[in-house]
Design a protein around this motif. Sequence first.
Motif, PDB file in Angstrom:
ATOM      1  N   ALA A 259       0.755  -1.154  -0.039  1.00  0.00           N
ATOM      2  CA  ALA A 259       0.084  -0.039   0.103  1.00  0.00           C
ATOM      3  C   ALA A 259       0.856   1.323   0.020  1.00  0.00           C
ATOM      4  N   ALA A 260       0.400   2.384  -0.628  1.00  0.00           N
ATOM      5  CA  ALA A 260       1.174   3.803  -0.511  1.00  0.00           C
ATOM      6  C   ALA A 260       1.489   3.773   0.873  1.00  0.00           C
ATOM      7  N   SER A 261       0.590   3.542   1.903  1.00  0.00           N
ATOM      8  CA  SER A 261       0.977   3.854   3.470  1.00  0.00           C
ATOM      9  C   SER A 261       2.267   3.151   3.595  1.00  0.00           C
ATOM     10  N   GLU A 262       2.340   1.873   3.200  1.00  0.00           N
ATOM     11  CA  GLU A 262       3.710   1.261   3.590  1.00  0.00           C
ATOM     12  C   GLU A 262       4.676   1.879   2.781  1.00  0.00           C
ATOM     13  N   ALA A 263       4.785   2.173   1.686  1.00  0.00           N
ATOM     14  CA  ALA A 263       5.968   3.136   1.223  1.00  0.00           C
ATOM     15  C   ALA A 263       6.286   4.295   1.663  1.00  0.00           C
TER      16      ALA A 263
END
Lengths: 477, 477
Positions: free
Chosen positions: A148-152
């Motif tokens: 997910a973008a949040s992980e990136a």
Amino acid sequence: MDAEGFKEFGTEMMNFITEYLEGIRERKVLSSVKPGYLRELIPTEVPEEGEKWQDVMKDLERVIMPGVSHWQHPQFHAYLAAANSYPSIVADMLCGAIACTGFSWITSPACTELEIVMMDWLGKLLELPSKFLSCESNGVGGGVIQGAASEATFVALLAARAQAIRRIKSETGLDDGYIIGKLVAYTSDQSHTSVEKAGRLGGVKMRLLPTDEHLQVTLEVLMNAITEDKSKGLFPFYAVATSGTTNTCAFDDLEVFGDICRQENLWLHVDAAYAGAAFACEEFRYLMKGIDKAHSFNFNPHKWMLTNFDCSAMWVDNAKELEQTFEIDAIYLRHHAQGQVPDYRNWQIPFGRRFRSLKLWFVLRIYGKKAIQEHIRTHIALAHEFEQLLLKDGRFEIVAPVLMGLVCFRLKNRSNEENETLLKTVVERGKIYVVPTKVHGKYAIRFAICSKFTASVDMAIGFQEFSAAASDLFGKM
Amino acid sequence: MDAEGFKEFGTEMMNFITEYLEGIRERKVLSSVKPGYLRELIPTEVPEEGEKWQDVMKDLERVIMPGVSHWQHPQFHAYLAAANSYPSIVADMLCGAIACTGFSWITSPACTELEIVMMDWLGKLLELPSKFLSCESNGVGGGVIQGAASEATFVALLAARAQAIRRIKSETGLDDGYIIGKLVAYTSDQSHTSVEKAGRLGGVKMRLLPTDEHLQVTLEVLMNAITEDKSKGLFPFYAVATSGTTNTCAFDDLEVFGDICRQENLWLHVDAAYAGAAFACEEFRYLMKGIDKAHSFNFNPHKWMLTNFDCSAMWVDNAKELEQTFEIDAIYLRHHAQGQVPDYRNWQIPFGRRFRSLKLWFVLRIYGKKAIQEHIRTHIALAHEFEQLLLKDGRFEIVAPVLMGLVCFRLKNRSNEENETLLKTVVERGKIYVVPTKVHGKYAIRFAICSKFTASVDMAIGFQEFSAAASDLFGKM
């Protein structure tokens, strides 16, 4: 279940899926179940003996579908797009069959290598700077699929934090704990909640900087914040700029962020979770001017590029920074090709990972560049169509420039409460689903183009819903 | 791709998958490609025009399969099991078709609610303490599907860190940064690398405590470490006990960890990533004695319970601790049922999540309790069969008790180098795949039962490989 059972079950599921997706327009877009509805519909325990797959199929409409809000429905206009496509679903079947766990290259070289090459394909499609491509940077930079973008955002923060700690430690001799307590990162008050969350989870301050009338952080605001923090003895180390915010699809000025981050030695991460897909089209690349100054960049093919969740594409200009942050050795993990190839567990938070690049490979090949571009352009054109309908009506105002597939608007000369009532009325009518935002304190309605089934007729339907509800509530004018 | 194309493509993929899995015994278990093999087999860019799905299918054997190490191969004995099953693959098709993003309840109530109930089903199957079940704790505790055990360990650490910071702050008035710098967590030197990584990413000290002859941390060692750290002004706050280590499948004594953690106010997380599945069988539950004293517990159905990655089951006894750690508000995320239902984004690191509980529902129903128990028991019986073959031979010694589907052994009276040569010789012969470990400084070979296709004959094959290689290298005795 044997092979024949699987084929029968799979065939039946494909029938269900095609009927579901091709007939999705007939369904009610937003689920109206009450909290706790599902528990009473199914048993309280695992059955002793296995059941027939036919019994499972029978329960889909009874148990699951009433509780589904249909993200692929043409009148789903909430949040932002969540992609799916037939090629992507088939690729995931193969991923599930191979079921390798790609934490290192040796565990299935194809799993790592297809990902490296697909991230190069994708990077070229977006015309990212060559430093982000493995093939053009000799493996110094490169891409990786995150969940997910949040992980990136969090991965980049953790790498930036490790880098900053090393640097400050060597310059000052201070200890890690003290340094972490003084680290400070920057983003805009328009950023996604996951950016603030990344700061919190990383144990560092994340300042949400105020934005100007364009919903952008200005050079002055960013520079002043850094200067102020440095004067307090804090260590600025990381900034997140957004290309296409969730609130209004605003774009930070990457030149501004990039110049200051270079000058002040901050890691710049660019979160283009939704809008990054649009950089596949030449005419939208002006919005990523300055990207060459970023250290990492991310967008989600699982939002707007026909690939199923989870497929969040992240590039870094120096993979060593990730590896130094995440790598921990164990004898059972060693292999003969270490050092020559990425072991992707060292580019991410989790240890395990699946063969997600198959989805990208299938989607990029079966659609091809032109169809992907057309998908993007169609959504943006639809947003402009909706914008025009609103403007022509005369009662509405557009509160943020329509640049991508999102229109933010409100009733002119009406209070926040009246606009909230409008939104609630429309959602309760049940024809379309939208969620609100606030722009400079003003309540606004977000109308996002999400589904690949969404067409011109749905702009008319959406507009009609708002127009009719506004008339009912407040009269024709 | 239209619905008909999808059905044709999907049918062809099901044929490929069944031929692959049913014929997997004929393949070479470990890929022997050279680093970088794949790039030269495919184009360098996304094609302009879409390709036919038939062309993609043709490339599977040419491009992908040479680079796959076959985790589902009956002679794959490396690492630990990675599950897959036909019902799970079909469930993932449905997940991909619905393609909802379940960050909050309203985005598809079924996605949240099926997960709550499936985690209760699973918790009851393992006979977990009632405090971990949503249905028996009135929602105070409950389960959530994480992507990987490594995420569960990190999630628990972040929640424990937040809890500790709040407590210490209120008691001492110290600031967050100072407190983080003084936090210390504990685990065994046998724990998975991801536990050490969780400490590093959380910015806190993670002490890897030495283990006794049973590869367990003793009460004395744990207590002394805590006492010592407290006397240095550090704040002990978190411990990870492992039920079934990756190295040797050793089990920490949860009573020891539990009692000390309660007494010293530490959050105890139990990582049972692999072996937790065995608690579905009554006869193995003695190994989780003390679990009632833990604050969180995790095991991976995607390892040993026929469910495809990613499906890591995590339970907590107080969900509020997660929510307080991870929740960040935004106007576009609010909904009418907030507070009555979990919004699972606040139980995890990433923002987005897919409908993973469908896999569990399909697998648990279509197999049922008995078949799941049989799967576990078969693997463990096979491990004992392999153990007996080694012992009967006389040249080998077992270096750790065989409790689950893992046998750790070595040639008696041979050096580490000689045992390493044995392993390398066997792996190079290409019939089976294993990886090594070290036990109290001694090099040992790990032989794991991984695939659901693995049968008695594979124990004979595996034994024959080691026996023949040992004879070739060192003679019959």
